[in-house]
Design an enzyme around this catalytic site. Structure first.
Site, PDB file in Angstrom:
ATOM      1  N   TYR A 255       6.692  19.536 -17.911  1.00 12.11           N
ATOM      2  CA  TYR A 255       7.894  19.743 -18.737  1.00 12.11           C
ATOM      3  C   TYR A 255       9.148  19.299 -17.982  1.00 12.11           C
ATOM      4  O   TYR A 255       9.050  18.647 -16.939  1.00 12.11           O
ATOM      5  CB  TYR A 255       7.937  21.199 -19.234  1.00 12.11           C
ATOM      6  CG  TYR A 255       6.746  21.493 -20.126  1.00 12.11           C
ATOM      7  CD1 TYR A 255       6.564  20.773 -21.309  1.00 12.11           C
ATOM      8  CD2 TYR A 255       5.768  22.407 -19.764  1.00 12.11           C
ATOM      9  CE1 TYR A 255       5.454  20.980 -22.117  1.00 12.11           C
ATOM     10  CE2 TYR A 255       4.651  22.620 -20.563  1.00 12.11           C
ATOM     11  CZ  TYR A 255       4.503  21.903 -21.747  1.00 12.11           C
ATOM     12  OH  TYR A 255       3.405  22.100 -22.538  1.00 12.11           O
TER      13      TYR A 255
ATOM     14  N   GLN B 238       9.367  33.733 -19.313  1.00 11.18           N
ATOM     15  CA  GLN B 238       9.338  32.359 -18.831  1.00 11.18           C
ATOM     16  C   GLN B 238      10.355  31.511 -19.597  1.00 11.18           C
ATOM     17  O   GLN B 238      10.288  31.416 -20.830  1.00 11.18           O
ATOM     18  CB  GLN B 238       7.935  31.753 -18.978  1.00 11.18           C
ATOM     19  CG  GLN B 238       7.819  30.445 -18.200  1.00 11.18           C
ATOM     20  CD  GLN B 238       6.498  29.738 -18.375  1.00 11.18           C
ATOM     21  OE1 GLN B 238       6.033  29.565 -19.506  1.00 11.18           O
ATOM     22  NE2 GLN B 238       5.889  29.305 -17.288  1.00 11.18           N
TER      23      GLN B 238
HETATM   24  C1  LIG Z   1      -3.172  29.230 -24.983  1.00 10.66           C
HETATM   25  C2  LIG Z   1      -2.489  28.831 -23.700  1.00 10.66           C
HETATM   26  C3  LIG Z   1      -1.117  28.704 -23.673  1.00 10.66           C
HETATM   27  C4  LIG Z   1      -0.455  28.384 -22.483  1.00 10.66           C
HETATM   28  N1  LIG Z   1       0.917  28.358 -22.461  1.00 10.66           N
HETATM   29  C5  LIG Z   1       1.572  28.246 -21.286  1.00 10.66           C
HETATM   30  C6  LIG Z   1       2.986  28.436 -21.207  1.00 10.66           C
HETATM   31  O1  LIG Z   1       3.672  28.724 -22.189  1.00 10.66           O
HETATM   32  N2  LIG Z   1       3.551  28.306 -19.984  1.00 10.66           N
HETATM   33  C7  LIG Z   1       2.842  27.995 -18.852  1.00 10.66           C
HETATM   34  O2  LIG Z   1       3.421  27.894 -17.773  1.00 10.66           O
HETATM   35  N3  LIG Z   1       1.497  27.833 -18.907  1.00 10.66           N
HETATM   36  C8  LIG Z   1       0.860  27.981 -20.077  1.00 10.66           C
HETATM   37  N4  LIG Z   1      -0.519  27.900 -20.104  1.00 10.66           N
HETATM   38  C9  LIG Z   1      -1.272  27.732 -18.852  1.00 10.66           C
HETATM   39  C10 LIG Z   1      -1.713  29.085 -18.305  1.00 10.66           C
HETATM   40  O3  LIG Z   1      -0.599  29.835 -17.842  1.00 10.66           O
HETATM   41  C11 LIG Z   1      -2.693  28.914 -17.126  1.00 10.66           C
HETATM   42  O4  LIG Z   1      -2.089  28.107 -16.160  1.00 10.66           O
HETATM   43  C12 LIG Z   1      -4.011  28.280 -17.549  1.00 10.66           C
HETATM   44  O5  LIG Z   1      -4.537  28.923 -18.704  1.00 10.66           O
HETATM   45  C13 LIG Z   1      -5.054  28.354 -16.422  1.00 10.66           C
HETATM   46  O6  LIG Z   1      -5.305  29.701 -16.058  1.00 10.66           O
HETATM   47  P1  LIG Z   1      -6.661  30.437 -16.531  1.00 10.66           P
HETATM   48  O7  LIG Z   1      -7.793  29.611 -15.995  1.00 10.66           O
HETATM   49  O8  LIG Z   1      -6.597  31.804 -15.904  1.00 10.66           O
HETATM   50  O9  LIG Z   1      -6.664  30.478 -18.029  1.00 10.66           O
HETATM   51  C14 LIG Z   1      -1.202  28.167 -21.298  1.00 10.66           C
HETATM   52  C15 LIG Z   1      -2.600  28.263 -21.340  1.00 10.66           C
HETATM   53  C16 LIG Z   1      -3.236  28.603 -22.516  1.00 10.66           C
HETATM   54  C17 LIG Z   1      -4.738  28.754 -22.524  1.00 10.66           C
END
Ligand SMILES: Cc1cc2nc3c(=O)[nH]c(=O)nc-3n(C[C@H](O)[C@H](O)[C@H](O)COP(=O)(O)O)c2cc1C
Length: 371
Positions: free
Chosen positions: A182, A102
Site C-alpha cells: 500500500y 490500523q
Molecule cells: C481476510 C483478510 C484480511 C486482511 N486484511 C488486512 C488488513 O486490513 N491489513 C493488514 O495489514 N493485513 C491484512 N491481512 C493480512 C493479515 O493481517 C495477516 O498478515 C495474514 O493473514 C497472515 O497471517 P495468518 O497466517 O496468521 O493469517 C488480511 C488477511 C486476511 C486473511
C-alpha cells in the site's frame, strides 16, 4: 499450562498486555453503509468476541476518501465513523481488552470507480498491474497519479487527523499500515517510486514520507501508542517487486526506528509466498530483523500455537499475531490455554456483508454444548 510463552503477560516499557497473542489486522468489508462507519451490533460484537487477545489490531481503516481501495471498509476520518468506532472500543474495554486501529491508505491499489473517476494517488505514475475489487467486481488497476507536494502534505495531515480521531474514539493506540504494497510500501520500493525529488532516489528519501507521517502523528498521540507494520519480503503480490535495495531500505527504516523512536511496536510479516528463488529476499524475517530492533517486535504469518511459542522462546519476537485463526476462533486464547481444537475459517465469507462468517463463529464451549 501457564508456562506457554504466548500466554505469559507482556511487560516492556509502558506496554503491558495480558498475553502475547495478537489479533492481526483483517479487512472484513462489513461497513456496508453510506457513512462507511462501523455498525452497532456488528463491529462491536465482532471485536468484543475477540477481546481476550493480548492486543487487537483492527482492520485497515481509511484515513480519507482518497485512501479507499476496497468496498465497505470503514473509515476514521468523519465524526460519524468516530462515533461508530467508539462503540467498538467500549465493547472491547468492557472485557478488559486492548485495541489499536490500523490507519490505511491504499495508494495505487485502488480504482477510479472509488474516486468519482479521479485517478488513485501514488508516489509515481506506475500501474501496479493488479486487480481492484470495486463495487462492480474485480477491475484492472490503472496508471495512478504521481502525488504532488500538495498531495503529500494533505495526506500527512489526513493521517494526523485520523490519529486524533482514534484517540477521541477511545483506541489504546494506532498502527500505521506501512505494509503489504500500500501507499507507504509504494514509497519504500524503487520499482514503484521513481521520484526525483526528496521523496525518491535514495533509501533515505524513499523512507521520508513514512517518517514525516510518523512525526506528525506523534504530535497527537504518544509514540508509545504508535505501531508500524512492514512486509519486507513481499514480492510478486500487491504490485510489489523486490530489488537489491529493498531489504536495505527496511533495514534503514527499522534501525532508525530503533535509534530515534520509541514506538509501541513494529509488526513484521514473514514472506507471504515462497521467496527462496528471489535473490534479494530474506526468508526468515523475525530472525533477520530482531537484532536490529530492541523494542517490541510482533511477528506474523502462518503461525500456530507451537510455532508461535517457539518464535518467542528462541527470542526472535516478543508477540505473535494471528490472522485467519482469529476469523474462526474468537476465543483463540482460551483454545490455546486448554489445547482445545481450532475451528476452520471459511474464505467465502471473509469479505461478504452481514453477520454470516463474521460474528457467528462459536466459542469452544458453545460448540461443545451444541453436540
Ligand atoms: C481476510 C483478510 C484480511 C486482511 N486484511 C488486512 C488488513 O486490513 N491489513 C493488514 O495489514 N493485513 C491484512 N491481512 C493480512 C493479515 O493481517 C495477516 O498478515 C495474514 O493473514 C497472515 O497471517 P495468518 O497466517 O496468521 O493469517 C488480511 C488477511 C486476511 C486473511
Amino acid at each position: 499450562m501457564s508456562e506457554k510463552a504466548l500466554l505469559k503477560p507482556y511487560n516492556k516499557g509502558n506496554f503491558t498486555l495480558r498475553n502475547r497473542v495478537v489479533m492481526a489486522p483483517m479487512t472484513r468489508s462489513r461497513a456496508a453503509n453510506e457513512a462507511k462507519k462501523p455498525e452497532e451490533g456488528l463491529h462491536d460484537i465482532y471485536y468484543q468476541q475477540r477481546a481476550s487477545a493480548g492486543l487487537i489490531i483492527t482492520e485497515g481503516s481509511q484515513v480519507s476518501e482518497e485512501a479507499v481501495g476496497y468496498i465497505n471498509t470503514p473509515g476514521i476520518h468523519t465524526e460519524e465513523q468516530l462515533e461508530g468506532w467508539k462503540q467498538v472500543t467500549e465493547a472491547v474495554h468492557e472485557k478488559n481488552g486492548t485495541i489499536f486501529i490500523q490507519l490505511w491508505h491504499v495508494g495505487r491499489m485502488s480504482h477510479p470507480d472509488f474516486h468519482d473517476g479521479d485517478l488513485p494517488l501514488a508516489p509515481s505514475a506506475i500501474n501496479p498491474e493488479a486487480k481492484s475489487y470495486t463495487p462492480e467486481g474485480f477491475k484492472d488497476t490503472v496508471i495512478p497519479k504521481a502525488m504532488t507536494k500538495e498531495d503529500i502534505a494533505r495526506t500527512i495531515e489526513d493521517f494526523k487527523n485520523a490519529a486524533q480521531n482514534a484517540v477521541k474514539a477511545g483506541f489504546d493506540g494506532v498502527e500505521i499500515h506501512s505494509s503489504n504494497g500500500y501507499l507507504f510500501h509504494q514509497f519504500f520500493n524503487a520499482t514503484s517510486n521513481t521520484r526525483t525529488d526528496e521523496y525518491g532516489g535514495s533509501i533515505e528519501n524513499r523512507a521520508r514520507f513514512f517518517f514525516e507521517v510518523l512525526d506528525e502523528v506523534k504530535k497527537v498521540i504518544p509514540e508509545s501508542k504508535i505501531g508500524a507494520r512492514f512486509n519486507p519480503s513481499l514480492n510478486g503480490m500487491f504490485g510489489m517487486t523486490m530489488d537489491e535495495e529493498t531489504i536495505p531500505t527496511f533495514e534503514f527504516i527499522i534501525k532508525k526506528l530503533d535509534h530515534e523512536y520509541d514506538l509501541a511496536y513494529i509488526h513484521l510479516s514473514e514472506p507471504f509466498n515462497d521467496v527462496s528463488k528471489i535473490p534479494f529476499a530474506v526468508e526468515n524475517i523475525a530472525e533477520h530483523f530482531r537484532p536490529m530492533y530492541k523494542g517490541t517486535l510482533i511477528i506474523n504469518g502462518g503461525f500456530d500455537q507451537d510455532s508461535g511459542n517457539k518464535v518467542i522462546e528462541n527470542g526472535h519476537a516478543d508477540l505473535v499475531s494471528f490472522g485467519k485463526l482469529y476469523v474462526s476462533n474468537p476465543d483463540l486464547v482460551e483454545r490455546f490455554k486448554n489445547d482445545w481444537e481450532l475451528a476452520d475459517w471459511d474464505e467465502d465469507t471473509f469479505y461478504t456483508p452481514g453477520t454470516e462468517g463474521y460474528i457467528d463463529y462459536d466459542t469452544h464451549k458453545k460448540e461443545e454444548s451444541v453436540q
